[in-house]
Write an enzyme that holds these catalytic residues in place. Structure first.
Site, short mmCIF file in Angstrom:
data_model
loop_
_atom_site.label_atom_id
_atom_site.label_comp_id
_atom_site.label_asym_id
_atom_site.label_seq_id
_atom_site.Cartn_x
_atom_site.Cartn_y
_atom_site.Cartn_z
N CYS A 239 -0.47 -4.03 0.72
CA CYS A 239 0.74 -3.23 0.57
C CYS A 239 1.02 -3.23 -0.91
CB CYS A 239 1.90 -3.83 1.36
SG CYS A 239 3.47 -2.99 1.02
N THR A 240 1.29 -2.08 -1.47
CA THR A 240 1.37 -1.99 -2.93
C THR A 240 2.54 -2.74 -3.52
OG1 THR A 240 2.45 0.18 -2.67
CG2 THR A 240 0.07 0.17 -3.08
N GLU A 241 3.50 -3.17 -2.69
CA GLU A 241 4.63 -3.96 -3.21
C GLU A 241 4.35 -5.46 -3.26
OE1 GLU A 241 6.23 -0.13 -2.30
OE2 GLU A 241 5.26 -1.51 -0.90
N MET B 153 6.63 5.48 -2.56
CA MET B 153 6.55 4.79 -1.26
C MET B 153 6.15 3.32 -1.46
SD MET B 153 4.57 7.89 0.71
CE MET B 153 3.46 8.16 -0.68
N GLN C 182 7.96 6.86 9.89
CA GLN C 182 7.13 5.73 10.31
C GLN C 182 7.75 5.03 11.52
OE1 GLN C 182 7.02 3.30 6.79
NE2 GLN C 182 5.23 4.33 5.93
N THR D 278 0.13 4.11 -1.75
CA THR D 278 0.59 3.19 -0.71
C THR D 278 -0.56 2.98 0.26
OG1 THR D 278 1.99 3.05 1.27
CG2 THR D 278 1.62 5.23 0.40
N ASN D 279 -0.66 1.79 0.81
CA ASN D 279 -1.71 1.52 1.80
C ASN D 279 -1.38 2.13 3.15
OD1 ASN D 279 -3.79 -0.78 0.75
ND2 ASN D 279 -1.79 -1.08 -0.18
N THR D 280 -0.14 1.92 3.62
CA THR D 280 0.23 2.32 4.98
C THR D 280 0.00 3.80 5.24
OG1 THR D 280 1.90 0.57 5.15
CG2 THR D 280 2.14 2.46 6.62
#
Length: 231
Positions: free
Chosen positions: A197-199, A10, A52, A83-85
């Site tokens: 956000c991990t990206e 994710m 989401q 993932t943060n979200t």
């Protein structure tokens, strides 16, 4: 060494960063040929993103809970949601398993507190920037004030995540836009900015700005390494 459970995919672009950081951390700590013991459950992000977008968080919680149960059954001693979200459903995931869930916001906040940061900017998806599940945790549990970008800036940050970074696209123009948002947060009094956000750390790195950045992927991974090598 304990076995680390990862719920990834994710997106898979940032899950690569988790796997690399965790193994590098274990090698650094233990030396030699040591690598991490990892159980990875990688979801299909297309399914998660649709849930989401449709505000079907309960359904996404069920998917991630099943993933957590799978890594627990495979021998994981604790689990990370990469993932943060999706920490919006962290409580439901934790309730589904008997092993601890290492919360990304807690790991990040602990590092902020250690560094004496009391007012921080937050970048992430619109879910993370707008809703309370992440911001309130930082404020209520750790006493950290959280600033977020303007509505227009949030739209751009969000769009870059889903339409570029999750697809592996690194765009220098988008980086400049992110750096502008970071500078605005700094001008408003943020002592540092969370890459929530991990990206995002695929696009913006410490060498790109003088504003201190807190890369949640690296912090979360380091926390996992520390727990894994504890005797």
């Amino acid at each position: 060494m304990k076995t680390i459970g990862l719920i990834g995919g994710m997106s898979w672009e940032s899950t690569v960063s988790y796997y690399q950081a965790i193994n590098q951390g274990v090698k650094l700590a233990l030396g030699g040929l040591h690598s991490a013991k990892v159980c990875l459950y990688s979801v299909d992000f297309d399914e998660i993103e649709k849930l989401q977008r449709e505000n079907r968080w309960h359904d996404s919680a069920i998917l991630l809970a099943k993933a957590a149960q799978a890594v627990e059954a495979a021998g994981a001693d604790f689990v990370l949601i990469c993932t943060n979200t999706m920490h919006k459903v962290a409580d439901e995931v934790q309730a589904a398993v008997n092993i601890p869930l290492v919360h990304i916001a807690d790991a990040t906040a602990e590092q902020l507190v250690k560094d004496g940061i009391k007012r921080v900017g937050l970048l992430g998806t619109k879910f993370t920037m707008q809703e309370d599940f992440y911001k309130n945790r930082l404020t209520e549990r750790f006493g950290i004030e959280v600033l977020v970008p303007s509505s227009t800036e949030q739209d751009r940050v969000h769009d870059v995540i889903y339409n570029e970074l999750c697809l592996g696209t690194i765009n220098s123009q988008s980086r400049e836009q992110y750096l502008s948002v970071i500078n605005h947060l700094y001008q408003q009094g943020a002592e540092a900015v969370i890459l929530g956000c991990t990206e995002i750390a695929l696009l913006v790195k410490p060498q790109h700005t003088d504003v201190p950045l807190y890369d949640t992927t690296q912090i979360h991974a380091a926390c996992a390494v520390s727990l894994a090598i504890q005797s």
